[in-house]
Design an enzyme around this catalytic site. Sequence first.
Site, PDB file in Angstrom:
ATOM      1  N   GLU A   1       0.985  -1.229   0.161  1.00  0.00           N
ATOM      2  CA  GLU A   1       0.113   0.036   0.131  1.00  0.00           C
ATOM      3  C   GLU A   1       0.972   1.205  -0.031  1.00  0.00           C
ATOM      4  O   GLU A   1       1.413   1.673   1.189  1.00  0.00           O
ATOM      5  CB  GLU A   1      -1.006  -0.028   1.205  1.00  0.00           C
ATOM      6  CG  GLU A   1      -1.851  -1.091   1.424  1.00  0.00           C
ATOM      7  CD  GLU A   1      -2.955  -1.195   0.483  1.00  0.00           C
ATOM      8  OE1 GLU A   1      -3.011  -0.008  -0.365  1.00  0.00           O
ATOM      9  OE2 GLU A   1      -3.594  -2.190   0.312  1.00  0.00           O
TER      10      GLU A   1
ATOM     11  N   CYS B   1      -2.119   9.035   2.576  1.00  0.00           N
ATOM     12  CA  CYS B   1      -2.025   8.544   1.357  1.00  0.00           C
ATOM     13  C   CYS B   1      -3.003   8.806   0.181  1.00  0.00           C
ATOM     14  O   CYS B   1      -2.567   8.948  -0.993  1.00  0.00           O
ATOM     15  CB  CYS B   1      -1.363   6.853   1.494  1.00  0.00           C
ATOM     16  SG  CYS B   1      -2.859   5.857   2.120  1.00  0.00           S
TER      17      CYS B   1
HETATM   18  P1  NAD Z   1       9.941   6.940   4.731  1.00  0.00           P
HETATM   19  O1  NAD Z   1       9.668   6.444   3.091  1.00  0.00           O
HETATM   20  O2  NAD Z   1      11.341   7.126   5.033  1.00  0.00           O
HETATM   21  O3  NAD Z   1       9.231   5.864   5.669  1.00  0.00           O
HETATM   22  C1  NAD Z   1       7.849   5.717   5.465  1.00  0.00           C
HETATM   23  C2  NAD Z   1       7.407   4.671   6.566  1.00  0.00           C
HETATM   24  O4  NAD Z   1       8.319   3.630   6.070  1.00  0.00           O
HETATM   25  C3  NAD Z   1       7.959   4.788   7.871  1.00  0.00           C
HETATM   26  O5  NAD Z   1       7.273   4.333   8.902  1.00  0.00           O
HETATM   27  C4  NAD Z   1       9.411   4.106   8.067  1.00  0.00           C
HETATM   28  O6  NAD Z   1       9.536   3.596   9.429  1.00  0.00           O
HETATM   29  C5  NAD Z   1       9.010   2.897   7.039  1.00  0.00           C
HETATM   30  N1  NAD Z   1      10.234   2.533   6.291  1.00  0.00           N
HETATM   31  C6  NAD Z   1      11.378   3.210   5.706  1.00  0.00           C
HETATM   32  N2  NAD Z   1      12.185   2.525   5.527  1.00  0.00           N
HETATM   33  C7  NAD Z   1      11.849   1.212   5.537  1.00  0.00           C
HETATM   34  C8  NAD Z   1      12.532  -0.093   5.233  1.00  0.00           C
HETATM   35  N3  NAD Z   1      13.566   0.056   4.623  1.00  0.00           N
HETATM   36  N4  NAD Z   1      12.064  -1.079   5.720  1.00  0.00           N
HETATM   37  C9  NAD Z   1      10.927  -1.149   6.557  1.00  0.00           C
HETATM   38  N5  NAD Z   1      10.129   0.293   6.751  1.00  0.00           N
HETATM   39  C10 NAD Z   1      10.753   1.062   6.499  1.00  0.00           C
HETATM   40  O7  NAD Z   1       9.261   8.429   4.662  1.00  0.00           O
HETATM   41  P2  NAD Z   1       8.920   9.079   6.097  1.00  0.00           P
HETATM   42  O8  NAD Z   1       9.721  10.617   5.964  1.00  0.00           O
HETATM   43  O9  NAD Z   1       8.781   8.521   6.949  1.00  0.00           O
HETATM   44  O10 NAD Z   1       7.474   9.409   5.446  1.00  0.00           O
HETATM   45  C11 NAD Z   1       7.200  10.469   4.423  1.00  0.00           C
HETATM   46  C12 NAD Z   1       6.750   9.592   2.864  1.00  0.00           C
HETATM   47  O11 NAD Z   1       6.449   8.418   3.322  1.00  0.00           O
HETATM   48  C13 NAD Z   1       5.879  10.292   2.449  1.00  0.00           C
HETATM   49  O12 NAD Z   1       6.127  10.885   1.195  1.00  0.00           O
HETATM   50  C14 NAD Z   1       4.723   9.263   1.814  1.00  0.00           C
HETATM   51  O13 NAD Z   1       5.105   8.960   0.479  1.00  0.00           O
HETATM   52  C15 NAD Z   1       5.372   7.970   2.770  1.00  0.00           C
HETATM   53  N6  NAD Z   1       4.185   7.638   3.400  1.00  0.00           N
HETATM   54  C16 NAD Z   1       3.220   6.838   2.987  1.00  0.00           C
HETATM   55  C17 NAD Z   1       2.010   6.311   3.799  1.00  0.00           C
HETATM   56  C18 NAD Z   1       0.953   5.395   3.345  1.00  0.00           C
HETATM   57  O14 NAD Z   1       0.043   5.580   3.834  1.00  0.00           O
HETATM   58  N7  NAD Z   1       0.969   4.948   1.892  1.00  0.00           N
HETATM   59  C19 NAD Z   1       2.281   6.243   5.355  1.00  0.00           C
HETATM   60  C20 NAD Z   1       3.516   7.261   5.841  1.00  0.00           C
HETATM   61  C21 NAD Z   1       4.346   7.673   4.781  1.00  0.00           C
END
Ligand code: NAD
Length: 479
Positions: free
Chosen positions: A252, A286
């Site tokens: 997702e 999202c």
């Molecule tokens: P990010 O991509 O670093 O992290 C998003 C989430 O993924 C966090 O909870 C993080 O702990 C987890 N994550 C990151 N790298 C991971 C890995 N290698 N393995 C497992 N989990 C991992 O970004 P961020 O700065 O925390 O959030 C911003 C971006 O995240 C936004 O631009 C958005 O696109 C995305 N986001 C999307 C949703 C959604 O519901 N689809 C929710 C939260 C964040």
Amino acid sequence: MPTSYENLALYIDGEFIQGNGRIEQPVLDPATGDTIGQLPHASRADLDHALAAAERAFATWRHVSPMERGAILRKVGQLSRERAKEIGRNITLDQGKPLAEAMGEVVRCADHCDWHAEECRRIYGRVIPPRTPNVRQFVLREPIGVCAAFTPWNFPYNQAIRKIAAAIAAGCTIIIKGPEDSPSAIVAIARLFHEAGLPPGVLNVVWGVPHEVSEYLIASPIVRKVSFTGSVPVGKQLAALAGSHMKRITMELGGHSPVIVCADADVERAATMLSAMKFSNAGQVCVSPTRFFIQEPAWDRFMARFTELSRAIKVGPGLEADTRMGPLAHARRVTAMAEFVEDAAARGARIENGGERLGDIGNFFAPTVIAAPPDDARIMQAEPFGPIAACVPFKDLDEALRRANSLPYGLSSYAFTSNTRSALQIQNGLEAGMVNINHFGQALPETPFGGIKDSGMGSEGGTETFDGYLVTKFVTQMD
Ligand code: NAD
């Protein structure tokens, strides 16, 4: 530290495990920057413990009847409703959203528990007519096994319960790594399942450095399925890793949801509904509407009303009663918002409201309305994931659909029109996993939630919810 914040812990094999010498990470209140808790990271030994516990529990949990599995889920639903206030308060403390939104998230999750409790009774197989009368042919649907799930911070309760409820109801066991920024919700979920009598090892909660935990769990031969909610780049990395180990995935991922407001729509109603949705959870959603395509004859009316409503939003700490929009969940989102605004302004867009950080304590950013950025501005290309609405005019529906579909995202989409022919053209033409016309009706437990293109793979909710958690076994038997 507030005395009433969640007592953060790992949850492995039915036990809550505190720091006890493990690496700990401070958890911050995004409204103040204050440290409110310490989150223990799982060691390698803890991850191995969780894997072994989930594997052992699967051997028995897979044979527990759907009625018993459902009874535990229903109990968790009931406890979620009863404790929504205290759980919601902790979510506000570590995630920032207004208390009413946090409590609403917990209560809506109770519906997810109830629905999965019901639906798992209907995981049917089928009988295929044989070619000879002494043969019986069956198709069985069996739980896939141990699942690894990774969930984000924007809806910390919701994103976790969707994966946990689907896995547990299907007869799987699960290891979940939640968001280290906003961990209280998942610890609360573990406490409710524990109290509801879930056997040890069926649900395990771990924390750590995200990529270290995910790489270790996904590579383990014990894990058979990977589920992730988060950004597109991270989703692609995890999907590639899962693919290299031939593991099933549900992804997702992000979106950049288009909104099409036609000139024949009830423009006042559209502006009011869209303002409420755009700025809920400070736009960190999202499926948040982000690219607003407004048909030229409606442009002035829509922009005037939408901007007026965004100016009226009271921004403040989520625990204050009159707050409509809280802080962003962490400081890096504030920097990201400022960069979107700066880029759009440099390319000639008008900032109709907001566009800047509010105050110098906490991660507050003003509800922001950007008018007429060019299509190559960053805000029109990359998911903002924050309180920014980018609005552009369009002439005809073909043009709006072409521009709406021009990005690799395909999660949610919205349209307002009073013309049934336009509504049909929109629902046929939009490249998105979800299309909402004249109202918002997605993300219910009984409806499938998921994206296409770069926005993901698989659905959560709806009768599709179990597809990612079951394998198909064909049995043929001769007497
Ligand atoms: P990010 O991509 O670093 O992290 C998003 C989430 O993924 C966090 O909870 C993080 O702990 C987890 N994550 C990151 N790298 C991971 C890995 N290698 N393995 C497992 N989990 C991992 O970004 P961020 O700065 O925390 O959030 C911003 C971006 O995240 C936004 O631009 C958005 O696109 C995305 N986001 C999307 C949703 C959604 O519901 N689809 C929710 C939260 C964040």
